[in-house]
Design a protein around this motif. Structure first.
Motif, PDB file in Angstrom:
ATOM      1  N   ASP A 170       0.703  -1.169  -0.104  1.00  7.56           N
ATOM      2  CA  ASP A 170      -0.153  -0.035   0.038  1.00  7.56           C
ATOM      3  C   ASP A 170       0.776   1.297  -0.002  1.00  7.56           C
ATOM      4  O   ASP A 170       1.629   1.558   0.967  1.00  7.56           O
ATOM      5  N   PRO A 171       0.879   2.133  -1.131  1.00  4.77           N
ATOM      6  CA  PRO A 171       1.729   3.261  -1.022  1.00  4.77           C
ATOM      7  C   PRO A 171       1.238   4.404  -0.218  1.00  4.77           C
ATOM      8  O   PRO A 171       1.819   5.320   0.003  1.00  4.77           O
ATOM      9  N   LYS A 172       0.049   4.297   0.334  1.00  4.70           N
ATOM     10  CA  LYS A 172      -0.688   5.401   1.232  1.00  4.70           C
ATOM     11  C   LYS A 172      -0.333   5.219   2.585  1.00  4.70           C
ATOM     12  O   LYS A 172      -1.077   6.106   3.477  1.00  4.70           O
ATOM     13  N   SER A 173       0.245   4.101   2.865  1.00  3.76           N
ATOM     14  CA  SER A 173       0.177   3.909   4.536  1.00  3.76           C
ATOM     15  C   SER A 173       1.674   3.137   4.906  1.00  3.76           C
ATOM     16  O   SER A 173       2.294   2.459   3.997  1.00  3.76           O
ATOM     17  N   ASP A 174       1.827   3.147   6.082  1.00  2.00           N
ATOM     18  CA  ASP A 174       3.053   2.314   6.845  1.00  2.00           C
ATOM     19  C   ASP A 174       2.567   1.174   7.598  1.00  2.00           C
ATOM     20  O   ASP A 174       1.238   1.350   8.182  1.00  2.00           O
ATOM     21  N   THR A 175       3.133   0.229   7.877  1.00  2.00           N
ATOM     22  CA  THR A 175       3.144  -0.847   8.766  1.00  2.00           C
ATOM     23  C   THR A 175       4.294  -0.996   9.717  1.00  2.00           C
ATOM     24  O   THR A 175       5.183  -0.955   9.088  1.00  2.00           O
ATOM     25  N   VAL A 176       4.079  -1.347  10.915  1.00  2.00           N
ATOM     26  CA  VAL A 176       5.147  -1.300  12.099  1.00  2.00           C
ATOM     27  C   VAL A 176       4.824  -2.502  12.850  1.00  2.00           C
ATOM     28  O   VAL A 176       3.620  -2.976  13.156  1.00  2.00           O
ATOM     29  N   VAL A 177       5.910  -3.012  13.243  1.00  2.00           N
ATOM     30  CA  VAL A 177       6.061  -4.222  14.394  1.00  2.00           C
ATOM     31  C   VAL A 177       6.748  -3.696  15.533  1.00  2.00           C
ATOM     32  O   VAL A 177       7.821  -3.235  15.361  1.00  2.00           O
ATOM     33  N   VAL A 178       6.325  -3.806  16.607  1.00  2.00           N
ATOM     34  CA  VAL A 178       6.890  -3.206  18.062  1.00  2.00           C
ATOM     35  C   VAL A 178       7.692  -4.493  18.583  1.00  2.00           C
ATOM     36  O   VAL A 178       7.139  -5.732  18.635  1.00  2.00           O
ATOM     37  N   SER A 179       8.838  -4.417  19.173  1.00  2.00           N
ATOM     38  CA  SER A 179       9.641  -5.272  19.844  1.00  2.00           C
ATOM     39  C   SER A 179       9.991  -4.890  21.203  1.00  2.00           C
ATOM     40  O   SER A 179      10.232  -3.495  21.370  1.00  2.00           O
ATOM     41  N   TRP A 180      10.404  -5.620  22.054  1.00  3.71           N
ATOM     42  CA  TRP A 180      10.525  -5.157  23.476  1.00  3.71           C
ATOM     43  C   TRP A 180      11.340  -6.479  24.337  1.00  3.71           C
ATOM     44  O   TRP A 180      11.342  -7.534  23.929  1.00  3.71           O
ATOM     45  N   LEU A 202      -1.176   2.954   9.092  1.00  4.62           N
ATOM     46  CA  LEU A 202      -0.588   4.271   9.703  1.00  4.62           C
ATOM     47  C   LEU A 202      -0.243   5.061   8.543  1.00  4.62           C
ATOM     48  O   LEU A 202       0.304   4.852   7.612  1.00  4.62           O
ATOM     49  N   SER A 203      -0.852   6.338   8.795  1.00  6.32           N
ATOM     50  CA  SER A 203      -0.724   7.409   7.791  1.00  6.32           C
ATOM     51  C   SER A 203       0.851   7.771   7.530  1.00  6.32           C
ATOM     52  O   SER A 203       1.577   7.919   8.663  1.00  6.32           O
ATOM     53  N   LEU A 204       1.120   8.073   6.547  1.00 12.85           N
ATOM     54  CA  LEU A 204       2.652   8.485   6.210  1.00 12.85           C
ATOM     55  C   LEU A 204       2.761  10.024   6.690  1.00 12.85           C
ATOM     56  O   LEU A 204       1.881  10.605   6.874  1.00 12.85           O
ATOM     57  N   GLY A 205       3.769  10.135   7.168  1.00 14.25           N
ATOM     58  CA  GLY A 205       4.318  11.619   7.635  1.00 14.25           C
ATOM     59  C   GLY A 205       3.730  11.941   9.089  1.00 14.25           C
ATOM     60  O   GLY A 205       3.343  12.945   9.217  1.00 14.25           O
ATOM     61  N   SER A 206       3.334  10.880   9.736  1.00 14.16           N
ATOM     62  CA  SER A 206       2.641  11.300  11.161  1.00 14.16           C
ATOM     63  C   SER A 206       3.401  10.716  11.994  1.00 14.16           C
ATOM     64  O   SER A 206       4.319   9.826  12.108  1.00 14.16           O
ATOM     65  N   GLN A 207       3.043  11.345  13.273  1.00 12.31           N
ATOM     66  CA  GLN A 207       3.815  10.829  14.628  1.00 12.31           C
ATOM     67  C   GLN A 207       2.804  10.064  15.493  1.00 12.31           C
ATOM     68  O   GLN A 207       1.547  10.286  15.875  1.00 12.31           O
ATOM     69  N   TYR A 208       3.339   8.928  15.982  1.00 16.53           N
ATOM     70  CA  TYR A 208       2.629   7.997  16.889  1.00 16.53           C
ATOM     71  C   TYR A 208       3.259   7.952  18.346  1.00 16.53           C
ATOM     72  O   TYR A 208       4.455   8.056  18.489  1.00 16.53           O
ATOM     73  N   ALA A 209       2.583   7.249  19.058  1.00 14.90           N
ATOM     74  CA  ALA A 209       3.015   6.865  20.434  1.00 14.90           C
ATOM     75  C   ALA A 209       2.563   5.506  20.583  1.00 14.90           C
ATOM     76  O   ALA A 209       1.377   5.166  20.702  1.00 14.90           O
TER      77      ALA A 209
END
Length: 605
Positions: free
Chosen positions: A108-118, A173-180
């Protein structure tokens, strides 16, 4: 007593044979498994680290959780694992360590995907029952949450604190955005400290993910050439790819306080890669700073310089002028000789010269080094971490006012080097801890407290459960209801007022506390107890607020502090500033309509 139990439990766990997961190297990441909640509750094999879905929660609890929270609910360990044995969820577990966010490639060119690790903490690892991972957009209300549980019979040894656990992907996730992102260890202890870890991150821009040639908003001309032939100034630049649909461009040139605008409409039938246009009416011998961009909203501007040379009228000098050098050369030599003699005379009597004119050399040097009154003063970094700011407000003035507060927090977080604490961004922690307890802890731990004053602060709502009895049961679907923060925020403001009064009576510093109003409110909306502290009108006083947060003077002798895009006029150049301006305008309209409605209601009565 529980500490002794913890030590004995870990020693027994270290002596047991390793389970199936022990074959995994310590550095390998543990990913979630597909296993039923029934398997987790019974402690069966093959369900050591399981993802819990919203459907699992509905089957176990009999109702749906809030859609935005996915499979997350308050106190999941007690609700899902501790019904039969309450001791499973009563031990202290500390927050995870080394939280990281990894971008995952997707189509998808309009969004991002992330994976969290800890990594889990050493403290209480033998009683660890799982993790809860929530993700929230800064400046927005969207929340995504995932729940992962170990089966009830699993006991992790201290060596497993070096293992890396991963979440499922967070897509869209929207491109160019900040998340917590917040990772919480389960069970949550009764002592509300050190049980979660948060991290801020930004998604990629469209240009970073897809390339500049695929992003209409981020595209700008890369190649610019300037040529001057006589009085003609020609600028050549590369055009946007046809697939972006950009048809028009513009350029702006600045010099001596004047602005020159040029509208550009290329003919794509002649050339689809480059275009040339003329800059007219430019002054000779002047340096211009120019910008060029696509004629689109929020287009990125490319800066270039244009130096307009003097035009020598009449062409080159005629050859008949060259014999005059025979006359000019002796005259020039005589002038040079006179200058050398005068310079020697001055250098031999410096003390007499200075005494006669009564000018002190140190004064001259000081004047030369002082520069102009617009010398830029750099911001000193006195602290290793950004200041922590708690924002309190009243939600009684409606969602438009709440949105303005949220956008203000996002702007301060992104562009004023400050860590903002806002209950809108930590709804999970507020639900877990309780709104009043959360506010008390933040008041204690924050470096600064900013109260956004509005007419709603003078409203005294009834405590939850003390009204007509028609509020809590409105959730027809039986879902969880976190309620309004109107009561707790007003109580928090009263608590802040008491703190200010005690500090003033004891002669203590009041700089921790601040009050502010938006331009649609009035100074009369500031409670009496907060009139003792500094108060600001936003967005007019953004620079003063920055000065307060970082304890730095905006002006000094011969210099001033330059803060990019933090001014009443410049903040709207940033996306977050434009969003803040729009939110304030919407809140102003809503507040005006509310006042008119109140006046009309009084007239009817």
């Amino acid at each position: 007593m529980w500490k002794t139990t913890l030590v004995l439990y870990q020693l027994l766990a270290l002596g047991r044979p390793l389970r199936a997961q022990d074959d995994v190297p310590a550095a390998a990441a543990i990913t979630p498994q597909d296993c039923s909640l029934n398997c987790v509750q019974q402690g069966g094999p093959g369900c050591e680290y399981c993802r819990i879905t919203r459907a699992d929660l509905k089957r176990a609890l009999g109702f749906n959780s809030i859609k935005g929270f996915g499979s997350c609910i308050p106190w999941p360990c007690f609700e899902l694992l501790g019904r039969e044995d309450r001791k499973l969820c009563q031990h202290y577990v500390q927050a995870p360590n080394d939280v990281k966010v990894e971008l995952v490639n997707e189509l998808d060119p309009k969004s991002d995907t992330v994976v969290v690790s800890w990594k889990p903490s050493y403290y209480g690892i033998a009683f660890l029952r799982g993790f809860q991972v929530s993700l929230q957009a800064l400046g927005g209300t969207s929340v995504a949450c995932q729940l992962f549980l170990f089966h009830r019979n699993l006991s992790l040894p201290a060596s497993h604190a070096q293992r890396v656990y991963k979440s499922d992907p967070f897509p869209g996730l929207s491109l160019g955005s900040q998340y917590a992102v917040t990772v919480m260890a389960l069970p949550v202890p009764e002592e509300w400290e050190k049980f979660y870890r948060s991290k801020f991150f930004s998604t990629r821009s469209c240009a970073e993910k897809n390339g500049l040639e695929q992003c209409k908003k981020d595209w700008y001309p890369k190649n610019i050439e300037v040529q001057q032939e006589g009085s003609d100034i020609t600028v050549t630049f590369n055009l946007a790819p046809p697939n972006l649909g950009i048809r028009g461009y513009f350029s702006l040139c600045y010099a001596n306080g004047l602005k020159k605008y040029t509208d550009i409409t290329p003919n794509s039938s002649k050339n689809q890669t480059h275009h040339s246009y003329q800059l007219n009416d430019l002054e000779e011998g002047t340096n211009y700073s120019c910008e060029i961009a696509a004629n689109e909203v929020d287009a990125v501007r490319k800066t270039f310089n244009v130096r307009v040379l003097h035009i020598q009228k009449g062409g080159s000098l005629p050859l008949s002028v060259t014999p005059s050098l025979a006359l000019i050369l002796p005259l020039s030599l005589a002038v040079v000789a006179m200058f050398v003699v005068l310079l020697a005379a001055l250098t031999r009597r410096p003390k007499f010269w200075m005494k006669k004119l009564d000018i002190k050399p140190d004064v001259i040097k000081q004047h030369q080094e002082s520069g102009t009154q617009e010398e830029v003063m750099s911001l000193t970094r006195k602290r290793l971490t950004p200041p922590r700011l708690l924002i309190c407000y009243s939600s009684y003035d409606g969602p438009a006012h709440v949105k303005a507060v949220m956008q203000l927090g996002a702007f301060i977080q992104q562009h004023m080097a400050t860590q903002v604490c806002l209950d809108l961004w930590e709804s999970l922690s507020v639900a877990e801890e309780g709104s009043m307890a959360w506010h008390c802890r933040q008041i204690r731990d924050s470096d600064f407290i900013l109260v956004i004053c509005s007419p709603g602060l003078n409203h005294r709502p009834k405590p939850p459960g003390g009204g007509d009895g028609g509020g809590v049961d409105e959730e027809a679907d039986g879902g969880l209801c976190f309620g309004s923060n109107a009561f707790s925020s007003n109580a928090a403001v009263q608590l802040i007022g008491e703190e200010v009064g005690r500090a003033k009576a004891g002669g203590q510093d009041l700089s921790k506390y601040m009050a502010a109003i938006f331009d649609y409110s009035e100074e009369a909306d500031i409670p009496t107890e907060l009139r003792l502290v500094s108060y600001y009108t936003l967005t007019r006083d953004l620079q003063l607020l920055f000065s307060h947060l970082h304890t730095v003077a905006l002006h000094g002798p011969g210099h001033y502090l330059k803060i990019n895009h933090i001014s009443e006029e410049g903040y709207t150049e940033l996306p977050a500033g434009e969003a803040l301006q729009c939110a304030i305008c919407e809140a102003r309209l809503a507040m005006t309509a509310k006042r008119h409605h109140s006046v009309a209601g009084l007239g009817v009565i």
